[in-house]
Design a protein around this motif. Structure first.
Motif, PDB file in Angstrom:
ATOM      1  N   ILE A 165       0.838  -1.212   0.000  1.00 52.98           N
ATOM      2  CA  ILE A 165       0.000   0.000   0.000  1.00 52.98           C
ATOM      3  C   ILE A 165       0.865   1.251   0.000  1.00 52.98           C
ATOM      4  O   ILE A 165       0.705   2.131  -0.844  1.00 52.98           O
ATOM      5  N   TRP A 166       1.809   1.348   0.940  1.00 54.13           N
ATOM      6  CA  TRP A 166       2.558   2.594   1.052  1.00 54.13           C
ATOM      7  C   TRP A 166       3.591   2.771  -0.060  1.00 54.13           C
ATOM      8  O   TRP A 166       3.825   3.897  -0.513  1.00 54.13           O
ATOM      9  N   ASN A 167       4.196   1.693  -0.516  1.00 55.70           N
ATOM     10  CA  ASN A 167       5.079   1.834  -1.677  1.00 55.70           C
ATOM     11  C   ASN A 167       4.259   2.136  -2.928  1.00 55.70           C
ATOM     12  O   ASN A 167       4.697   2.893  -3.791  1.00 55.70           O
ATOM     13  N   GLY A 168       3.057   1.561  -3.017  1.00 52.95           N
ATOM     14  CA  GLY A 168       2.162   1.875  -4.134  1.00 52.95           C
ATOM     15  C   GLY A 168       1.710   3.322  -4.102  1.00 52.95           C
ATOM     16  O   GLY A 168       1.629   3.983  -5.152  1.00 52.95           O
ATOM     17  N   ALA A 189      11.464   2.266  -3.774  1.00 46.50           N
ATOM     18  CA  ALA A 189      10.079   1.772  -3.693  1.00 46.50           C
ATOM     19  C   ALA A 189       9.860   0.611  -4.654  1.00 46.50           C
ATOM     20  O   ALA A 189       9.218  -0.385  -4.304  1.00 46.50           O
ATOM     21  N   VAL A 190      10.397   0.716  -5.861  1.00 51.87           N
ATOM     22  CA  VAL A 190      10.284  -0.387  -6.835  1.00 51.87           C
ATOM     23  C   VAL A 190      11.003  -1.626  -6.298  1.00 51.87           C
ATOM     24  O   VAL A 190      10.472  -2.749  -6.375  1.00 51.87           O
ATOM     25  N   ALA A 191      12.199  -1.435  -5.749  1.00 51.78           N
ATOM     26  CA  ALA A 191      12.954  -2.563  -5.193  1.00 51.78           C
ATOM     27  C   ALA A 191      12.211  -3.188  -4.011  1.00 51.78           C
ATOM     28  O   ALA A 191      12.194  -4.417  -3.870  1.00 51.78           O
ATOM     29  N   ASP A 192      11.588  -2.363  -3.187  1.00 52.33           N
ATOM     30  CA  ASP A 192      10.829  -2.896  -2.049  1.00 52.33           C
ATOM     31  C   ASP A 192       9.612  -3.697  -2.502  1.00 52.33           C
ATOM     32  O   ASP A 192       9.312  -4.751  -1.941  1.00 52.33           O
ATOM     33  N   ILE A 193       8.903  -3.196  -3.492  1.00 52.77           N
ATOM     34  CA  ILE A 193       7.746  -3.943  -4.010  1.00 52.77           C
ATOM     35  C   ILE A 193       8.197  -5.269  -4.611  1.00 52.77           C
ATOM     36  O   ILE A 193       7.585  -6.318  -4.383  1.00 52.77           O
ATOM     37  N   LEU A 205       8.419 -11.019  -4.397  1.00 51.68           N
ATOM     38  CA  LEU A 205       9.242 -12.190  -4.688  1.00 51.68           C
ATOM     39  C   LEU A 205       9.720 -12.916  -3.436  1.00 51.68           C
ATOM     40  O   LEU A 205       9.873 -14.133  -3.457  1.00 51.68           O
ATOM     41  N   ASN A 206       9.986 -12.183  -2.392  1.00 55.05           N
ATOM     42  CA  ASN A 206      10.492 -12.845  -1.190  1.00 55.05           C
ATOM     43  C   ASN A 206       9.378 -13.231  -0.241  1.00 55.05           C
ATOM     44  O   ASN A 206       9.252 -14.382   0.143  1.00 55.05           O
ATOM     45  N   LEU A 207       8.602 -12.270   0.138  1.00 53.86           N
ATOM     46  CA  LEU A 207       7.591 -12.529   1.157  1.00 53.86           C
ATOM     47  C   LEU A 207       6.453 -13.395   0.631  1.00 53.86           C
ATOM     48  O   LEU A 207       6.147 -14.447   1.184  1.00 53.86           O
ATOM     49  N   LEU A 266      18.490 -10.967  -5.632  1.00 53.56           N
ATOM     50  CA  LEU A 266      18.544  -9.741  -6.422  1.00 53.56           C
ATOM     51  C   LEU A 266      17.651  -8.672  -5.804  1.00 53.56           C
ATOM     52  O   LEU A 266      18.066  -7.517  -5.645  1.00 53.56           O
ATOM     53  N   SER A 267      16.447  -9.042  -5.430  1.00 54.51           N
ATOM     54  CA  SER A 267      15.527  -8.056  -4.865  1.00 54.51           C
ATOM     55  C   SER A 267      15.999  -7.559  -3.500  1.00 54.51           C
ATOM     56  O   SER A 267      15.868  -6.378  -3.182  1.00 54.51           O
ATOM     57  N   VAL A 268      16.596  -8.431  -2.705  1.00 56.55           N
ATOM     58  CA  VAL A 268      17.130  -8.012  -1.411  1.00 56.55           C
ATOM     59  C   VAL A 268      18.320  -7.081  -1.615  1.00 56.55           C
ATOM     60  O   VAL A 268      18.432  -6.036  -0.959  1.00 56.55           O
ATOM     61  N   ALA A 269      19.206  -7.441  -2.535  1.00 53.24           N
ATOM     62  CA  ALA A 269      20.373  -6.606  -2.806  1.00 53.24           C
ATOM     63  C   ALA A 269      19.949  -5.252  -3.364  1.00 53.24           C
ATOM     64  O   ALA A 269      20.558  -4.231  -3.044  1.00 53.24           O
ATOM     65  N   LEU A 270      18.917  -5.242  -4.199  1.00 59.18           N
ATOM     66  CA  LEU A 270      18.422  -3.966  -4.739  1.00 59.18           C
ATOM     67  C   LEU A 270      17.956  -3.046  -3.624  1.00 59.18           C
ATOM     68  O   LEU A 270      18.300  -1.858  -3.607  1.00 59.18           O
TER      69      LEU A 270
END
Length: 181
Positions: free
Chosen positions: A55-58, A82-86, A91-93, A122-126
């Protein structure tokens, strides 16, 4: 007959069985608690984290899409975060939750497995590298302690081009960190 009447031996055997029973009971209660946790607590925690994050990153992405004056170099880095967090949330959660709890014996093709095991780090490193880069840029902007660094000295690039270059470097480094998997 004498062996059967030996009370010390009976007491020792009874105590050993009592200890073994208590160990089995403890294991049973731990497994039961884990099942309760897995069934009720985990879905709630995962749902709250996923919902709040998406929600908040969106909202942040929506603000950037609507307000073009928000596209400053620091905000572009925040947009990248924000893109990396989404990406990390999905992908992770989300995938981890479903793969771990609902489909533990899911068979993936070799390509899908390699893709998944590369995209997760990759997403964590981003996310991590985006935060580090943003912190370094904030330090340089406010600290002015890097006398060697000058805004005009970085390849004579505009501020926006430098920001895009920083983002590309973050993505490249994240990809390098994720490739060993």
């Amino acid at each position: 007959v004498q062996c059967l009447l030996n009370t010390e031996r009976w007491e020792c055997d009874v105590n050993a069985e009592r200890v073994r029973y208590q160990q089995v009971l403890d294991k049973f209660l731990k497994v039961r608690a884990l099942k309760v946790f897995k069934r009720y607590v985990d879905p709630i925690v995962y749902s709250v984290i996923l919902s709040v994050g998406l929600i908040w990153n969106g909202v942040l992405l929506l603000i950037f899409a609507r307000e073009k004056q928000m596209w400053t170099h620091a905000n572009i880095m925040i947009f990248n975060l924000a893109v990396a967090d989404i990406l990390s949330l999905v992908l992770n959660l989300l995938f981890f939750y479903f793969a771990h709890y609902h489909f533990p014996y899911l068979q993936m093709s070799e390509y899908t497995c390699k893709f998944y095991t590369t995209i997760r780090p990759l997403s964590v490193a981003l996310s991590a590298l985006s935060v580090v880069t943003l912190s370094i840029l904030r330090y340089v902007a406010t600290g002015q302690s890097f006398t060697i660094y000058s805004k005009q000295e970085v390849c004579n690039l505009s501020e926006r081009a430098r920001t895009i270059l920083y983002i590309l470097i973050v993505w490249f480094l994240a990809l390098l960190l994720a490739l060993p998997y």
